[in-house]
Design an enzyme around this catalytic site. Structure first.
Site, PDB file in Angstrom:
ATOM      1  N   ASP A  37      -6.560  -2.425   0.350  1.00  0.00           N
ATOM      2  CA  ASP A  37      -5.653  -1.323   0.032  1.00  0.00           C
ATOM      3  C   ASP A  37      -5.708  -0.198   1.062  1.00  0.00           C
ATOM      4  O   ASP A  37      -5.522   0.971   0.735  1.00  0.00           O
ATOM      5  CB  ASP A  37      -5.948  -0.743  -1.371  1.00  0.00           C
ATOM      6  CG  ASP A  37      -5.909  -1.820  -2.427  1.00  0.00           C
ATOM      7  OD1 ASP A  37      -5.079  -2.739  -2.297  1.00  0.00           O
ATOM      8  OD2 ASP A  37      -6.705  -1.743  -3.384  1.00  0.00           O
ATOM      9  N   LYS A  91      -2.456  -1.777   5.004  1.00  0.00           N
ATOM     10  CA  LYS A  91      -2.199  -2.795   6.027  1.00  0.00           C
ATOM     11  C   LYS A  91      -0.722  -3.155   6.122  1.00  0.00           C
ATOM     12  O   LYS A  91      -0.208  -3.395   7.213  1.00  0.00           O
ATOM     13  CB  LYS A  91      -2.997  -4.075   5.704  1.00  0.00           C
ATOM     14  CG  LYS A  91      -4.490  -3.890   5.776  1.00  0.00           C
ATOM     15  CD  LYS A  91      -5.231  -5.167   5.424  1.00  0.00           C
ATOM     16  CE  LYS A  91      -5.154  -5.558   3.964  1.00  0.00           C
ATOM     17  NZ  LYS A  91      -5.853  -4.657   3.027  1.00  0.00           N
ATOM     18  N   GLY A 126      -1.690  -7.060  -2.015  1.00  0.00           N
ATOM     19  CA  GLY A 126      -0.514  -6.285  -2.417  1.00  0.00           C
ATOM     20  C   GLY A 126      -0.127  -5.394  -1.259  1.00  0.00           C
ATOM     21  O   GLY A 126      -0.796  -4.406  -0.995  1.00  0.00           O
ATOM     22  N   HIS A 127       0.912  -5.762  -0.543  1.00  0.00           N
ATOM     23  CA  HIS A 127       1.297  -5.002   0.641  1.00  0.00           C
ATOM     24  C   HIS A 127       2.658  -4.340   0.428  1.00  0.00           C
ATOM     25  O   HIS A 127       3.639  -5.010   0.154  1.00  0.00           O
ATOM     26  CB  HIS A 127       1.297  -5.915   1.872  1.00  0.00           C
ATOM     27  CG  HIS A 127      -0.078  -6.461   2.182  1.00  0.00           C
ATOM     28  ND1 HIS A 127      -0.333  -7.380   3.153  1.00  0.00           N
ATOM     29  CD2 HIS A 127      -1.291  -6.169   1.628  1.00  0.00           C
ATOM     30  CE1 HIS A 127      -1.634  -7.643   3.193  1.00  0.00           C
ATOM     31  NE2 HIS A 127      -2.234  -6.932   2.270  1.00  0.00           N
ATOM     32  N   GLN A 187      -6.945  -8.160   1.912  1.00  0.00           N
ATOM     33  CA  GLN A 187      -8.232  -7.608   1.448  1.00  0.00           C
ATOM     34  C   GLN A 187      -8.883  -6.797   2.584  1.00  0.00           C
ATOM     35  O   GLN A 187      -8.181  -6.298   3.432  1.00  0.00           O
ATOM     36  CB  GLN A 187      -9.177  -8.722   0.953  1.00  0.00           C
ATOM     37  CG  GLN A 187      -8.731  -9.369  -0.357  1.00  0.00           C
ATOM     38  CD  GLN A 187      -7.671 -10.429  -0.177  1.00  0.00           C
ATOM     39  OE1 GLN A 187      -7.815 -11.345   0.600  1.00  0.00           O
ATOM     40  NE2 GLN A 187      -6.572 -10.324  -0.898  1.00  0.00           N
ATOM     41  N   THR A 227      -2.159  -5.613  -9.718  1.00  0.00           N
ATOM     42  CA  THR A 227      -2.599  -5.608 -11.118  1.00  0.00           C
ATOM     43  C   THR A 227      -2.335  -4.283 -11.822  1.00  0.00           C
ATOM     44  O   THR A 227      -2.561  -4.187 -13.026  1.00  0.00           O
ATOM     45  CB  THR A 227      -4.115  -5.899 -11.210  1.00  0.00           C
ATOM     46  OG1 THR A 227      -4.807  -4.903 -10.447  1.00  0.00           O
ATOM     47  CG2 THR A 227      -4.455  -7.266 -10.654  1.00  0.00           C
ATOM     48  N   GLY A 228      -1.900  -3.250 -11.099  1.00  0.00           N
ATOM     49  CA  GLY A 228      -1.640  -1.956 -11.712  1.00  0.00           C
ATOM     50  C   GLY A 228      -2.900  -1.192 -12.097  1.00  0.00           C
ATOM     51  O   GLY A 228      -2.832  -0.136 -12.708  1.00  0.00           O
ATOM     52  N   LYS A 286      -3.301   7.525   5.562  1.00  0.00           N
ATOM     53  CA  LYS A 286      -3.355   8.458   4.424  1.00  0.00           C
ATOM     54  C   LYS A 286      -4.183   9.724   4.687  1.00  0.00           C
ATOM     55  O   LYS A 286      -4.800  10.275   3.760  1.00  0.00           O
ATOM     56  CB  LYS A 286      -3.843   7.719   3.176  1.00  0.00           C
ATOM     57  CG  LYS A 286      -2.842   6.633   2.736  1.00  0.00           C
ATOM     58  CD  LYS A 286      -3.249   5.960   1.459  1.00  0.00           C
ATOM     59  CE  LYS A 286      -2.267   6.198   0.343  1.00  0.00           C
ATOM     60  NZ  LYS A 286      -2.534   5.390  -0.864  1.00  0.00           N
ATOM     61  N   THR A 302       0.789   8.817   8.892  1.00  0.00           N
ATOM     62  CA  THR A 302       0.826  10.095   8.180  1.00  0.00           C
ATOM     63  C   THR A 302       1.726  10.094   6.947  1.00  0.00           C
ATOM     64  O   THR A 302       1.910  11.138   6.317  1.00  0.00           O
ATOM     65  CB  THR A 302       1.245  11.228   9.136  1.00  0.00           C
ATOM     66  OG1 THR A 302       2.515  10.895   9.719  1.00  0.00           O
ATOM     67  CG2 THR A 302       0.222  11.427  10.246  1.00  0.00           C
TER      68      THR A 302
HETATM   69  P1  IMO Z   1      -5.005  -6.091  -0.327  1.00  0.00           P
HETATM   70  O1  IMO Z   1      -4.548  -7.143   0.614  1.00  0.00           O
HETATM   71  C1  IMO Z   1      -8.031  -4.557  -3.008  1.00  0.00           C
HETATM   72  C2  IMO Z   1     -10.606  -7.453  -5.059  1.00  0.00           C
HETATM   73  C3  IMO Z   1     -10.474  -7.555  -6.559  1.00  0.00           C
HETATM   74  C4  IMO Z   1     -11.890  -7.939  -6.949  1.00  0.00           C
HETATM   75  C5  IMO Z   1     -12.315  -8.853  -5.794  1.00  0.00           C
HETATM   76  C6  IMO Z   1     -12.163 -10.332  -6.091  1.00  0.00           C
HETATM   77  O2  IMO Z   1      -3.936  -5.460  -1.139  1.00  0.00           O
HETATM   78  O3  IMO Z   1      -5.858  -5.094   0.367  1.00  0.00           O
HETATM   79  P2  IMO Z   1     -10.061 -11.958  -6.233  1.00  0.00           P
HETATM   80  O4  IMO Z   1      -8.866 -11.948  -7.159  1.00  0.00           O
HETATM   81  O5  IMO Z   1      -9.691 -11.867  -4.793  1.00  0.00           O
HETATM   82  O6  IMO Z   1     -11.009 -13.089  -6.517  1.00  0.00           O
HETATM   83  O7  IMO Z   1     -10.865 -10.608  -6.610  1.00  0.00           O
HETATM   84  O8  IMO Z   1     -11.482  -8.503  -4.695  1.00  0.00           O
HETATM   85  N1  IMO Z   1      -9.348  -7.625  -4.312  1.00  0.00           N
HETATM   86  C7  IMO Z   1      -8.675  -6.628  -3.706  1.00  0.00           C
HETATM   87  N2  IMO Z   1      -8.886  -5.296  -3.729  1.00  0.00           N
HETATM   88  N3  IMO Z   1      -7.005  -5.043  -2.295  1.00  0.00           N
HETATM   89  C8  IMO Z   1      -6.795  -6.377  -2.232  1.00  0.00           C
HETATM   90  O9  IMO Z   1      -5.888  -6.918  -1.414  1.00  0.00           O
HETATM   91  C9  IMO Z   1      -7.607  -7.227  -3.015  1.00  0.00           C
HETATM   92  N4  IMO Z   1      -7.650  -8.563  -3.231  1.00  0.00           N
HETATM   93  C10 IMO Z   1      -8.731  -8.795  -4.003  1.00  0.00           C
HETATM   94  O10 IMO Z   1     -10.097  -6.331  -7.118  1.00  0.00           O
HETATM   95  O11 IMO Z   1     -12.724  -6.805  -6.898  1.00  0.00           O
HETATM   96 MG    MG Z   2      -4.255  -4.365  -2.945  1.00  0.00          MG
END
Ligand code: IMO
Ligand code: MG
Length: 430
Positions: free
Chosen positions: A13, A16, A40-41, A224, A301-302, A331, A414
């Site tokens: 998060d 990216k 989630g992009h 991630q 997931t909200g 940010k 920014t």
């Molecule tokens: P983006 O690409 C933030 C976290 C989940 C959980 C752990 C394992 O948007 O940055 P999983 O479903 O992958 O087995 O969950 O990883 N997690 C993320 N947290 N951004 C993500 O993706 C994430 N994808 C998985 O919350 O802690």
């Molecule tokens: Mg995410």
């Protein structure tokens, strides 16, 4: 001209999506190489907002080839519905602009169910996953019983593969006291979705090699973040794939030399979703304020994200485990108006001072951050498009981060808007 890989330098998060979209203007090919629809992009383009989970962020731009590599775990239903949803937003996705690796592992409904089942267990086993079936699908891949995309093109061979898979899964189901899965139901599920995803199938390693030889520029899009890496992250509170930059090669079928410049994305503060250690986490109104201003709610997931100060020790470590050449800092504007901003610069562990994040779960839970207090700025950084638009104190904050993490800030973002970006160094220029 180098290829570029974009990876998260924290717990995901980091923003990216925006950076990949912004860089994709200069790229010909955009490749996802790990993870799945747990990502989630968010892309903001003019008055349109696109939320992508599985598709590479290049799909929203015309004349870009998007590729889902073999390192991704692919939920065929998620792919079909994301393609449909984007179609409704006016983005047409065909074999012309999307290819998916034939050897990508499929996520099936049995994986989603198992993921949710484990998450509903006792608190000790809870990871706080996205319940998308990511972990169970990677387990089956490593366990050599997964069904892969190419298997959908050979329906005759499926029953045997399904039996092999169910030998394992039904034993697990019995252990949980649940009904066994019927092979016919899985066959039906796969046969019905096959026509929706097979048109995109390709030998991605070969396609990318051809593209590379033809001098086309490749942008690898990580999902991630490095701290969720199954080897280098906060194990066991991690995702099930390698999220570090080295995976860009393995997860797309190219050699390490193809990867090029490594751009790490880091937020000017820190967030985390799900369980696990987070030394600089804030439990007070400052944390609440950061979350509100930063709209820190999960795209997938909200869920509300946990918020805290920038932890330079962690990012310094991910700069090394991912070989980060430069950072895109995002940010910064969320910190506008804070009187004091804190930066985590090291930890105290059992009475000693350390300058790294220890590997053991127990030690990770015990470390206490050492802070450096930083005077905030009163002006606004939101929407700044040049260095000269920034308050002097905000520039100092960026410079201090660079010093502490041992990598330069190449890009400063920014706002969520594509054009609100300050470029210090073009990653494609190596
Ligand atoms: P983006 O690409 C933030 C976290 C989940 C959980 C752990 C394992 O948007 O940055 P999983 O479903 O992958 O087995 O969950 O990883 N997690 C993320 N947290 N951004 C993500 O993706 C994430 N994808 C998985 O919350 O802690
Ligand atoms: Mg995410």
């Amino acid at each position: 001209m180098a290829n570029v890989v974009v990876v998260g330098a924290q717990w995901g998060d980091e923003g990216k999506g925006k950076i990949v979209d912004w860089l994709s203007e200069q790229a010909d090919v955009v490749v996802r190489f790990q993870g799945g629809h747990n990502a989630g992009h968010t892309l903001v383009i003019g008055d349109k907002v696109y939320k992508l989970s599985l598709l590479p962020s290049g799909v929203v731009r015309p004349n870009k080839l998007s590729v889902i590599g073999n390192g991704v775990v692919l939920d065929p239903h998620a792919l079909a519905s994301e393609v449909e949803r984007l179609g409704e937003q006016g983005v047409s996705i065909t074999r012309e602009n999307l290819r998916v690796a034939e050897n990508a592992t499929l996520i099936l409904s049995i994986h989603r169910e198992l993921d949710a089942l484990r998450e509903s267990g006792s608190a000790g086993t809870k990871i706080g996953t996205t319940k998308r079936g990511i972990g169970p699908a990677y387990e089956d891949k490593a366990g050599r019983r997964a069904i892969r995309l190419m298997d959908l093109a050979d329906l005759g061979s499926l029953p045997e593969k399904i039996d092999r898979l169910l030998t394992h899964h039904n034993a697990l189901r019995r252990g949980f006291g649940l009904d066994e899965f019927k092979p016919e139901a899985i066959y039906e599920e796969l046969a019905s979705v096959a026509p929706k995803v097979l048109p995109y199938m390709d030998a991605v390693w070969r396609l990318l090699d051809e593209q590379r030889r033809a001098g086309r520029r490749i942008l690898f899009e990580g999902a991630q973040g490095a701290l969720l890496d199954v080897d280098h992250g906060t194990y066991p509170f991690v995702t099930s794939s390698n999220t570090v930059a080295g995976q860009a090669a393995t997860g797309s079928g190219l050699g390490p030399g193809a990867v090029g410049y490594v751009l790490g994305i880091a937020k000017a503060y820190t967030t985390r979703v799900g369980e696990g250690p987070f030394p600089t986490e804030l439990f007070d109104e400052t944390g609440e304020l950061i979350g509100q201003k930063g709209k820190e709610f999960g795209v997938v997931t909200g869920r509300k994200r946990r918020c805290g100060w920038f932890d330079a020790t962690l990012v310094r470590q991910t700069v090394r485990t991912s070989g980060i050449d430069g950072i895109a800092l995002t940010k910064l504007d969320i910190l506008d108006g804070f009187e004091t901003i804190r930066i985590g610069v090291g930890y105290r562990l059992d009475g000693e001072t350390i300058d790294y994040f220890p590997a053991s779960q127990g030690a990770q839970a015990r470390v206490e951050p050492i802070y450096e207090d930083f005077e905030g700025w009163s002006g606004s950084t939101a929407g700044a498009r040049s260095w000269a638009d920034l308050p002097a104190q905000a520039i100092k904050y960026v410079r201090r981060i660079e010093e502490l993490i041992g990598a330069p800030v190449a890009v400063l973002s920014t706002s969520p808007e594509r054009d609100d970006t300050i470029l210090m160094k073009n990653p494609f220029e190596g």
